[in-house]
Design an enzyme around this catalytic site. Structure first.
Site, mmCIF file in Angstrom:
data_model
loop_
_atom_site.group_PDB
_atom_site.id
_atom_site.type_symbol
_atom_site.label_atom_id
_atom_site.label_comp_id
_atom_site.label_asym_id
_atom_site.label_seq_id
_atom_site.Cartn_x
_atom_site.Cartn_y
_atom_site.Cartn_z
ATOM 1 N N GLY A 157 45.631 37.365 33.326
ATOM 2 C CA GLY A 157 46.477 36.330 33.919
ATOM 3 C C GLY A 157 47.182 35.500 32.868
ATOM 4 O O GLY A 157 47.345 34.290 33.022
ATOM 5 N N ALA A 158 47.632 36.162 31.812
ATOM 6 C CA ALA A 158 48.196 35.442 30.658
ATOM 7 C C ALA A 158 49.695 35.201 30.763
ATOM 8 O O ALA A 158 50.300 34.715 29.815
ATOM 9 C CB ALA A 158 47.885 36.214 29.376
ATOM 10 N N ASN A 159 50.289 35.510 31.894
ATOM 11 C CA ASN A 159 51.745 35.350 32.005
ATOM 12 C C ASN A 159 52.153 33.938 32.407
ATOM 13 O O ASN A 159 53.314 33.567 32.314
ATOM 14 C CB ASN A 159 52.314 36.346 33.011
ATOM 15 C CG ASN A 159 51.714 36.191 34.391
ATOM 16 O OD1 ASN A 159 50.610 36.671 34.629
ATOM 17 N ND2 ASN A 159 52.401 35.517 35.301
ATOM 18 N N GLY A 166 50.564 29.559 33.404
ATOM 19 C CA GLY A 166 49.489 28.590 33.520
ATOM 20 C C GLY A 166 48.512 28.562 32.361
ATOM 21 O O GLY A 166 48.887 28.698 31.195
ATOM 22 N N ILE A 167 47.249 28.393 32.698
ATOM 23 C CA ILE A 167 46.192 28.286 31.700
ATOM 24 C C ILE A 167 46.158 29.518 30.805
ATOM 25 O O ILE A 167 46.041 29.414 29.579
ATOM 26 C CB ILE A 167 44.831 28.097 32.397
ATOM 27 C CG1 ILE A 167 44.772 26.749 33.116
ATOM 28 C CG2 ILE A 167 43.695 28.180 31.388
ATOM 29 C CD1 ILE A 167 43.536 26.585 33.987
ATOM 30 N N GLY A 168 46.258 30.694 31.411
ATOM 31 C CA GLY A 168 46.157 31.934 30.649
ATOM 32 C C GLY A 168 47.182 32.042 29.547
ATOM 33 O O GLY A 168 46.882 32.515 28.445
ATOM 34 N N SER A 189 35.089 27.457 38.111
ATOM 35 C CA SER A 189 35.608 26.185 38.609
ATOM 36 C C SER A 189 34.447 25.312 39.059
ATOM 37 O O SER A 189 33.397 25.824 39.477
ATOM 38 C CB SER A 189 36.559 26.416 39.790
ATOM 39 O OG SER A 189 36.871 25.195 40.432
ATOM 40 N N TYR A 230 37.831 30.968 47.766
ATOM 41 C CA TYR A 230 37.917 30.761 46.312
ATOM 42 C C TYR A 230 36.613 30.170 45.779
ATOM 43 O O TYR A 230 36.083 30.630 44.766
ATOM 44 C CB TYR A 230 39.091 29.828 46.028
ATOM 45 C CG TYR A 230 39.237 29.392 44.586
ATOM 46 C CD1 TYR A 230 39.871 30.206 43.653
ATOM 47 C CD2 TYR A 230 38.767 28.150 44.164
ATOM 48 C CE1 TYR A 230 40.025 29.802 42.335
ATOM 49 C CE2 TYR A 230 38.916 27.735 42.855
ATOM 50 C CZ TYR A 230 39.544 28.565 41.944
ATOM 51 O OH TYR A 230 39.696 28.151 40.640
#
Length: 322
Positions: free
Chosen positions: A50-52, A54-56, A179, A205
């Site tokens: 998920g590096a594209n 936000g946090i990633g 989380s 979630y």
């Protein structure tokens, strides 16, 4: 009635709100500053899912600045390519690469892992960051609830498939982004197949994030003596795209409140970076790290050793059949 309305419209409330927001933001400041950490990752290889965005993206950006070979594990080629170009431009590190994976598909996870094992000689850091929230009920072709597949079973399988490479590259670190919402989660093994689930707000979630923490604890126990650590982390309440599947009004309220009180994606990445590179966490494993980079106790269910064994073995059976 008008007098009461005038009372609430008084500038005092606007000033008070601004002051409260400032105090909250000061309290959200991390005790650990990644910019003050001199650790270099030259010669190291890291994967961030998920590096594209936000946090990633900020996690990958930090690793690239430290000189690592960084692999962006993304589902979207267009968004992944944009992130790749941005990280290369900002860091000057050209050893940043995009590899596509859909964590909700076990076939995609296996194909991704197979390519990594074929192309990479080592893997020193694996950050399982990608997650979704607010998805409606949808069962994948593997027979799993889509949220459970994306948030837990996909990362679980990916970690297991890459584990031998991670072990041979030790000292290595596995960081699973969970989380604080895991404390509101429940364990019901029927959930994995979309049964007994309540698709309301972030309940699904929360359940997946609880499984993240539980299985990280058991993975750490199984890795003792290998010089590979595994920890779970809470990034904080962060303004990211994780809310994109919610209704307009839920997103509007979230963004309005978040403008004053929530972390930016860059600030939200700090606790995960801490788990991945901080020298003081060398050898520390099986822990839950809070958003302020402090070790803290997770929910009671996440500290149940017998449940952890059962959960890990259940997930292993589910994914090994595919």
């Amino acid at each position: 009635m008008m007098a009461w309305l005038g009372f609430f419209y008084h500038p005092f409330w606007a000033v008070s709100t601004a002051l409260l927001a400032a105090v909250v933001r000061l309290q959200m400041r991390n005790r650990w500053n990644p910019q003050a950490c001199a650790v270099r990752l030259t010669g190291k290889t890291a994967i961030v899912t998920g590096a594209n965005t936000g946090i990633g993206k900020f996690i990958a950006l930090d690793f690239a600045r430290r000189g690592a070979r960084v692999i962006l594990a993304c589902r979207s080629e267009a968004k992944g390519t944009a992130a790749l170009n941005e990280i290369r431009e900002k860091t000057g590190n050209l050893d940043v690469h995009l590899r596509l994976v859909d964590l909700s598909s076990m076939d995609s996870v296996r194909a991704f892992a197979e390519r990594i094992l074929k192309e990479e000689e080592a893997l020193h850091i694996l950050v399982n960051n990608a997650a979704v929230s607010g998805l409606p009920r949808n069962i994948t072709k593997d027979g799993f609830d889509e949220s459970f597949a994306t948030n837990h079973l996909g990362p679980f399988l990916l970690t297991n498939l890459l584990l031998d490479l991670i072990k041979s590259s030790s000292p290595s670190r596995i960081v699973n982004v969970s989380s604080v919402n895991h404390k509101r989660g429940k364990v019901d093994f029927n959930h994995f197949h979309g049964k007994n689930l309540t698709y309301r707000m972030d309940q699904v979630y929360n359940n997946t994030k609880l499984h993240n923490v539980i299985c990280t604890s058991e993975l750490a126990r199984r890795l003792k003596g290998t010089d590979v650590t595994a920890n779970s982390v809470h990034p904080g309440i962060v303004m990211t795209e994780v809310m994109r599947h919610y209704s307009f009004w839920v997103r509007w309220i979230f963004n309005l409140i978040g403008f004053f009180f929530f972390k930016s994606p860059e600030a939200g990445a700090v606790s995960t970076i801490y788990c991945a590179v901080a020298e003081e966490l060398e050898g520390v494993t099986g822990k839950y790290v809070d958003s302020d980079c402090s070790l803290t106790l997770p929910a009671p269910l996440a500290r149940d050793a017998a449940l952890a064994v059962k959960d890990f073995e259940f997930c292993d059976r589910l994914t090994s059949k595919l």
